[in-house]
Write a protein that holds these residues in place. Structure first.
Motif, short mmCIF file in Angstrom:
data_model
loop_
_atom_site.label_atom_id
_atom_site.label_comp_id
_atom_site.label_asym_id
_atom_site.label_seq_id
_atom_site.Cartn_x
_atom_site.Cartn_y
_atom_site.Cartn_z
N ARG A 91 0.82 -1.22 0.00
CA ARG A 91 0.00 0.00 0.00
C ARG A 91 0.85 1.27 0.00
N ASP A 101 -7.52 -2.84 -1.85
CA ASP A 101 -7.61 -1.38 -1.94
C ASP A 101 -6.38 -0.71 -2.53
N ARG A 130 -3.97 0.28 -5.93
CA ARG A 130 -3.86 0.44 -7.39
C ARG A 130 -2.38 0.69 -7.69
N ASP A 137 0.63 0.80 -10.97
CA ASP A 137 1.04 0.72 -12.37
C ASP A 137 2.40 0.03 -12.36
#
Length: 190
Positions: free
Chosen positions: A135, A161, A163, A165
């Motif tokens: 996270r 939770d 995201r 790249d």
């Protein structure tokens, strides 16, 4: 100073363990096991939660009821040469193998300290113990072994939770259908 990596073996649907907590379906064949030996050469330190720590104690001493292969002896030798940190509020120092460290509460500052003190790659092992570091964007390498199984639920390998790249740095397909995917965080070129 070391680097922080996260390695997980997962089902196609993204689980490190199924709904009953079982992960035996992810046991590596000899080809995948040999690859683990190869990648372990870069690892200097392991951070494990209680369950993973207790599981990996298997590599501390050859069992009396079976014989290890040459590859298993080599894995055990390499494992025993690592700095091992158990992150657990329920384990006690008496339950640890000699020379292993215990961190009752693994927070981000403690992870940073472990990585700063390491001579090589620090592998954080287990989705629960790795979640906060993932996270926080602290993980520099993701090594994901995707096993050709669908388990339908259980312990997710990555936090819901988050995201990220990521860039694919390396990949390999094994004869048993397992895919190894090595990702690094995506960086934007100036």
């Amino acid at each position: 100073m070391g680097t922080l990596s996260y390695t997980a073996t997962i089902s196609i649907d993204g689980y490190a363990a199924d709904g009953e907590g079982d992960f035996q379906w992810s046991a590596p064949d000899s080809d995948v096991f040999d690859f683990h030996l190869e990648r372990m050469a870069k690892v200097s330190t392991e951070i494990l939660g209680r369950k993973a720590y207790l599981l990996m104690r298997y590599w501390e001493q050859e069992p009396t009821d079976e014989q290890w292969t040459e590859a298993e002896h080599e894995f055990a030798r390499r494992w025993q040469g690592l700095d091992i940190v158990a992150a657990s509020s329920t384990l006690t120092a008496a339950e640890l193998a000699p020379g292993h460290g215990l961190v009752p509460h693994l927070d981000l500052d403690e992870i940073r300290r472990i990585v700063e003190d390491a001579d090589g790659e620090v592998e954080i092992f287990g989705p629960t113990v790795a979640a906060d570091a993932i996270r926080a964007g602290m993980v520099q390498d993701f090594g994901i072994f995707v096993v050709p199984k669908v388990v339908g639920g259980g312990l997710r390998a990555l936090p819901d939770d988050v995201r990220l790249d990521l860039d694919l740095a390396e990949h390999r397909i094994f004869d048993n259908g397992t895919a190894y995917l090595h990702y690094t965080p995506h960086t934007v070129e100036p």
